[in-house]
Design an enzyme around this catalytic site. Sequence first.
Site, PDB file in Angstrom:
ATOM      1  CE  LYS A 182      -3.896   2.346   0.811  1.00 54.34           C
ATOM      2  NZ  LYS A 182      -3.323   3.693   0.964  1.00 54.34           N
ATOM      3  CD  GLU A 263       9.805   2.695  13.507  1.00 47.96           C
ATOM      4  OE1 GLU A 263       9.303   3.532  14.290  1.00 47.96           O
ATOM      5  OE2 GLU A 263      10.379   2.986  12.457  1.00 47.96           O
ATOM      6  CB  CYS A 300      11.427   6.423  13.458  1.00 47.72           C
ATOM      7  SG  CYS A 300      12.520   5.394  12.473  1.00 47.72           S
TER       8      CYS A 300
END
Length: 504
Positions: A182, A263, A300
């Site tokens: 996706k 995550e 991140c």
Amino acid sequence: MTFTPHGRHLIAGEWIATDETFRNEPAWGQADHFSVGTIELIDRAAQAAEKAFWAYGYSTREERAAFLNAIADEIEARGPEITGIGTRETGLPEARLNAERGRTTGQLRLFARTILEGEYLDRRHDPALPDRQPLPRPDLRLIQRPIGPVAVFGASNFPLAFSVAGGDTASALAAGCPVVVKGHSAHPGTSEIVAEAIHAAIRGCGVHPGVFSLVQGGDRKVGSALVQHPLIRGVGFTGSLGGGRALFDLCAARPEPIPFFGELGSVNPMFILPEALKARGAQIGQGWTVSMTGSAGQLCTKPGIAIVPEGAAGDALVAATAEALATVAPQTMLTAAMADAYRAGKARLDAGNPVRPVHVTNSTGRDVGPNLYEVPASAFLSDHSLAEEVFGPLGLVVRVPSIGTMQELALGLAGQLTATLHMDAGDAQVAARLMPVLERKAGRILINGYPTGVEVCDAMVHGGPYPASTNFGATSVGTMAIRRFLRPVCYQNLPAELLPADLG
């Protein structure tokens, strides 16, 4: 050469358009139109992936390694075009996109070498003991086998290394699992050209075309349909806590639950210990600035919080950090929505006491400047919202009156991707007190470094206790990532001709 997207989905070797379209929002230049994904396309892709699994899941390691290397070759062949559209869509600089492309192809080639070596299979054999008393033992063999079709959600902040051909896709393909991606709507053109590279590798290697599909755009129902499709056996996701938790809950609520490897972000705390602070506090603050503001703070692993002792040495570190931040120019964020979210996070800290602004900038549109705030440990411990991630170039200094308070603060943290200790030799005893806590809080512990820059190798762990990730026993970076999409199968008393080839 300039790449012009055609805006279609890739479903099992066919480029397919849909009636409804959406536009990307490039940092500069003209927007492009892309077909909107549908639940029907998700079903077609999943059905094709299941058909492909019966061939690809039982292919040889040599065949899969050749396929991974071919994908890397095809991505490299499109290098300038990928960088061109990637920088236009995301606003990331060329150097960053070029480096990320190298990381993407590098991990594909690393996984190819890993599966050829075979250690990831964790093969075990307990030979039969027919004469054992009181009962004989059968012949038992164990090996890791692929789980089946995997869904992958492209990440917003890594248009290459965590997206269409990124770590989740590469590790699933290495394991023998077809993939349905996706694509992220922030960079659909970049997703499309990478999908073209994978498509070319499929044709060149003679792989079943259902081994890879890309569905672009679509509302939440499309993403939900992907994780709930009965033929999907696992999910890889990198993104927000809210979005990831919603998908995780859908996976758990299925009639047959499946693993969700999400995550979800982290504030990646840094603990500045007293001797290191006195010896090189200014240097630590300058290094923090570089790590905090790299890629506009959209990593991140950005260290968003520094825990600093009270006193003059701590004041000097804060001042050095602010001085370094003053030299950082505004940077373009990945999307307008992310820039708005960054300003909203900053607004929470601008509310006033007990949070003190140290270095504050204002921003408009997608261009944002760095910000730094300071708060006493007592206030931080009483207000859990201060420990929430602000995605962008913003840092928070938490001032602690004692090592005991530092340890209390560590105990109160949620799960993290990383935790860092800045220490000198005289800090060893303090560090030893913190280590048992940090081991329970983080997937990676650093000494005298900065967590941005995640090495793709055998020993890397990019994960951690919730909410850093949804599966603390896994990593999304490094060769151990392949194990997410495998499951152990034991074979008892099977004749050689029925055993998997890798057990022969």
